[in-house]
Design a protein around this motif. Structure first.
Motif, PDB file in Angstrom:
ATOM      1  N   VAL A 103       0.856  -1.187   0.000  1.00 31.18           N
ATOM      2  CA  VAL A 103       0.000   0.000   0.000  1.00 31.18           C
ATOM      3  C   VAL A 103       0.894   1.238   0.000  1.00 31.18           C
ATOM      4  O   VAL A 103       1.830   1.328   0.795  1.00 31.18           O
ATOM      5  CB  VAL A 103      -0.938   0.014   1.216  1.00 31.18           C
ATOM      6  CG1 VAL A 103      -1.679   1.341   1.314  1.00 31.18           C
ATOM      7  CG2 VAL A 103      -1.940  -1.127   1.125  1.00 31.18           C
ATOM      8  N   ALA A 104       0.604   2.168  -0.892  1.00 29.44           N
ATOM      9  CA  ALA A 104       1.389   3.395  -1.007  1.00 29.44           C
ATOM     10  C   ALA A 104       0.559   4.603  -0.597  1.00 29.44           C
ATOM     11  O   ALA A 104      -0.651   4.650  -0.829  1.00 29.44           O
ATOM     12  CB  ALA A 104       1.880   3.571  -2.444  1.00 29.44           C
ATOM     13  N   GLY A 151     -11.858  -2.755   1.893  1.00 29.66           N
ATOM     14  CA  GLY A 151     -10.716  -3.195   1.089  1.00 29.66           C
ATOM     15  C   GLY A 151      -9.563  -3.708   1.920  1.00 29.66           C
ATOM     16  O   GLY A 151      -9.388  -3.343   3.090  1.00 29.66           O
ATOM     17  N   GLY A 152      -8.743  -4.535   1.303  1.00 29.56           N
ATOM     18  CA  GLY A 152      -7.569  -5.066   1.981  1.00 29.56           C
ATOM     19  C   GLY A 152      -6.556  -3.997   2.321  1.00 29.56           C
ATOM     20  O   GLY A 152      -5.822  -4.106   3.305  1.00 29.56           O
ATOM     21  N   SER A 153      -6.513  -2.908   1.525  1.00 25.57           N
ATOM     22  CA  SER A 153      -5.547  -1.849   1.804  1.00 25.57           C
ATOM     23  C   SER A 153      -5.858  -1.155   3.121  1.00 25.57           C
ATOM     24  O   SER A 153      -4.946  -0.776   3.872  1.00 25.57           O
ATOM     25  CB  SER A 153      -5.520  -0.832   0.656  1.00 25.57           C
ATOM     26  OG  SER A 153      -6.762  -0.176   0.513  1.00 25.57           O
ATOM     27  N   SER A 154      -7.131  -1.005   3.444  1.00 26.50           N
ATOM     28  CA  SER A 154      -7.512  -0.382   4.712  1.00 26.50           C
ATOM     29  C   SER A 154      -7.118  -1.265   5.888  1.00 26.50           C
ATOM     30  O   SER A 154      -6.646  -0.775   6.927  1.00 26.50           O
ATOM     31  CB  SER A 154      -9.022  -0.114   4.738  1.00 26.50           C
ATOM     32  OG  SER A 154      -9.371   0.840   3.755  1.00 26.50           O
ATOM     33  N   ARG A 180      -9.742   6.783  -5.944  1.00 25.48           N
ATOM     34  CA  ARG A 180      -8.816   7.433  -5.013  1.00 25.48           C
ATOM     35  C   ARG A 180      -7.703   8.150  -5.781  1.00 25.48           C
ATOM     36  O   ARG A 180      -7.330   9.280  -5.456  1.00 25.48           O
ATOM     37  CB  ARG A 180      -8.215   6.393  -4.063  1.00 25.48           C
ATOM     38  CG  ARG A 180      -9.165   5.946  -2.965  1.00 25.48           C
ATOM     39  CD  ARG A 180      -8.534   4.888  -2.087  1.00 25.48           C
ATOM     40  NE  ARG A 180      -9.036   3.562  -2.397  1.00 25.48           N
ATOM     41  CZ  ARG A 180      -8.436   2.432  -2.076  1.00 25.48           C
ATOM     42  NH1 ARG A 180      -7.266   2.449  -1.462  1.00 25.48           N
ATOM     43  NH2 ARG A 180      -8.976   1.270  -2.368  1.00 25.48           N
ATOM     44  N   ILE A 181      -7.180   7.482  -6.794  1.00 26.77           N
ATOM     45  CA  ILE A 181      -6.122   8.091  -7.604  1.00 26.77           C
ATOM     46  C   ILE A 181      -6.653   9.328  -8.319  1.00 26.77           C
ATOM     47  O   ILE A 181      -5.991  10.376  -8.368  1.00 26.77           O
ATOM     48  CB  ILE A 181      -5.564   7.060  -8.604  1.00 26.77           C
ATOM     49  CG1 ILE A 181      -4.765   5.993  -7.845  1.00 26.77           C
ATOM     50  CG2 ILE A 181      -4.693   7.740  -9.662  1.00 26.77           C
ATOM     51  CD1 ILE A 181      -4.346   4.813  -8.694  1.00 26.77           C
ATOM     52  N   VAL A 194      -3.393   3.916  -1.453  1.00 28.16           N
ATOM     53  CA  VAL A 194      -3.917   3.120  -2.560  1.00 28.16           C
ATOM     54  C   VAL A 194      -3.025   1.898  -2.741  1.00 28.16           C
ATOM     55  O   VAL A 194      -1.938   1.814  -2.166  1.00 28.16           O
ATOM     56  CB  VAL A 194      -3.968   3.909  -3.888  1.00 28.16           C
ATOM     57  CG1 VAL A 194      -4.875   5.110  -3.785  1.00 28.16           C
ATOM     58  CG2 VAL A 194      -2.578   4.338  -4.317  1.00 28.16           C
ATOM     59  N   SER A 195      -3.472   0.987  -3.595  1.00 27.17           N
ATOM     60  CA  SER A 195      -2.626  -0.139  -3.977  1.00 27.17           C
ATOM     61  C   SER A 195      -1.345   0.381  -4.610  1.00 27.17           C
ATOM     62  O   SER A 195      -1.375   1.200  -5.538  1.00 27.17           O
ATOM     63  CB  SER A 195      -3.354  -1.035  -4.969  1.00 27.17           C
ATOM     64  OG  SER A 195      -2.453  -1.869  -5.645  1.00 27.17           O
TER      65      SER A 195
END
Length: 273
Positions: A103-104, A151-154, A180-181, A194-195
Motif C-alpha cells: 500500500v502506497a 478493502g484489503g488496503s484499509s 482514489r487516484i 492506494v494499492s
C-alpha cells in the motif's frame, strides 16, 4: 551458492516429499478458504487452472485469514488463504507465498513533500496534522482522504498504524483505487493510500500523482518484492501437510509465471521476477 526464494524452496519440497492432503486425494475437488483479500485473485486463478484441468472442481470460500489457518489445520479445506505473516503457533503449516500486497501513500505530483515518517503518518490520520507546512510542504491545508473499510488496503494500513479503522480521521472516504487516484490527481492538497502496484503504473502512465517514501523506503514494487517496503504483507497459501494430488498441481500452478498476469491485474506484486 545463491539462496533460494520461498517459492523455490516450496517447489523443491513438493518434488522431494509426499503425503498430506486427504481431501485432494479424492480426485476432482478442491476447497480453498480464508483471506477476503486473496479470494478474488484465487477465483480467477482457479478459473485458469480449470481450463487446463477440466476434471477438477475448485470452490473458494471467504472468512478471513484466521479461517484459512484453522480450516487447513483441521482438514476442512485443502488449502487456506492467509494475507499476513504466520505466527509462531502456526508454523506447523506448510506456507507457500505466491505474491505480496503493498500500500502506497500518494499525493499530487506537484506537492513538494517526498516522504512520511511513521510518526507523521500516524499524526496525519489521527488529526494531529492539519497543514502541509507541518510535513515540510507548502502553507496549505491538508485534505486527508481515506479508503473505505472493506478493502484489503484499509486493513493493512490499520494494522501498520496499530490504529483501529474506526479511529482513522479523514475528510472523505473513497472506494476503488481508481477513484482514489483520480481524487488526488485533481487535488494538490490531497493525500490517501492506494494499492502500490496500481499507483506505480498510473504514475508511469502520466497521471499526476506521486508515491511517497515511508519510513525512509521508497514505495516501489521492487522494494515490496525485496521485503524492504514496510507497508506490505505476503499473500500465502497454507496446507496441513505437503500437498499431493490436485492440491499439489494447484500449488505448483500458483507458484509459476502462469498466474503473474492475474497477480498484476489485482495490483499485487509477484514473487517471480
Amino acid at each position: 551458492m545463491k539462496a533460494m526464494k520461498p517459492w523455490q524452496t516450496m517447489m523443491l519440497l513438493l518434488v522431494l516429499l509426499g503425503g498430506g492432503n486427504t481431501v485432494a486425494q479424492t480426485g476432482g475437488r478442491l476447497l480453498l478458504s480464508g483471506s477476503t483479500t486473496m479470494a478474488p485473485l484465487m477465483i480467477e486463478v482457479a478459473k485458469r487452472f480449470q481450463t487446463l484441468h477440466p476434471g477438477i472442481e475448485i470452490q473458494v470460500q471467504l472468512g478471513g485469514s484466521g479461517r484459512g489457518v484453522s480450516d487447513a489445520r483441521q482438514g476442512k479445506a485443502d488449502i487456506g488463504m492467509v494475507s499476513r505473516n504466520l505466527g509462531e503457533a502456526e508454523r506447523d503449516l506448510h506456507a507457500i507465498p505466491i505474491a505480496r500486497d503493498g500500500v502506497a501513500m500518494i499525493v499530487h505530483r506537484d506537492n513538494p513533500v517526498r516522504s512520511l515518517s511513521d510518526r507523521q503518518l500516524l499524526d496525519l490520520y489521527t488529526g494531529r496534522i492539519a497543514n502541509w507546512r507541518q510535513l515540510g510542504g507548502r502553507d496549505a491545508p491538508l485534505h486527508v482522504l481515506a479508503a473505505t473499510p472493506e478493502g484489503g488496503s484499509s486493513e493493512l494500513i490499520s494494522h501498520y498504524l496499530q490504529l483501529p479503522y474506526e479511529q482513522i480521521k479523514a475528510q472523505r472516504r473513497i472506494g476503488p483505487n481508481a477513484e482514489r487516484i483520480a481524487a488526488v490527481a485533481a487535488d494538490p492538497q490531497a493525500v490517501i493510500w492506494v494499492s502500490l502496484g496500481e499507483a506505480e503504473r498510473m504514475a508511469a502512465a502520466g497521471v499526476p500523482i506521486k508515491l511517497l517514501a515511508v519510513g525512509g523506503v521508497a514505495a516501489s514494487s521492487r522494494a515490496v518484492r525485496n521485503g524492504d517496503y514496510p507497508i506490505a504483507r505476503p499473500l500465502t497459501l497454507v496446507t496441513r501437510g505437503t500437498p499431493t494430488g490436485a492440491a499439489r498441481s494447484f500449488v505448483e500452478f500458483c507458484v509459476s509465471s502462469q498466474i503473474t498476469e492475474h497477480i498484476l491485474a489485482f495490483d499485487f506484486v509477484p514473487y517471480l521476477d
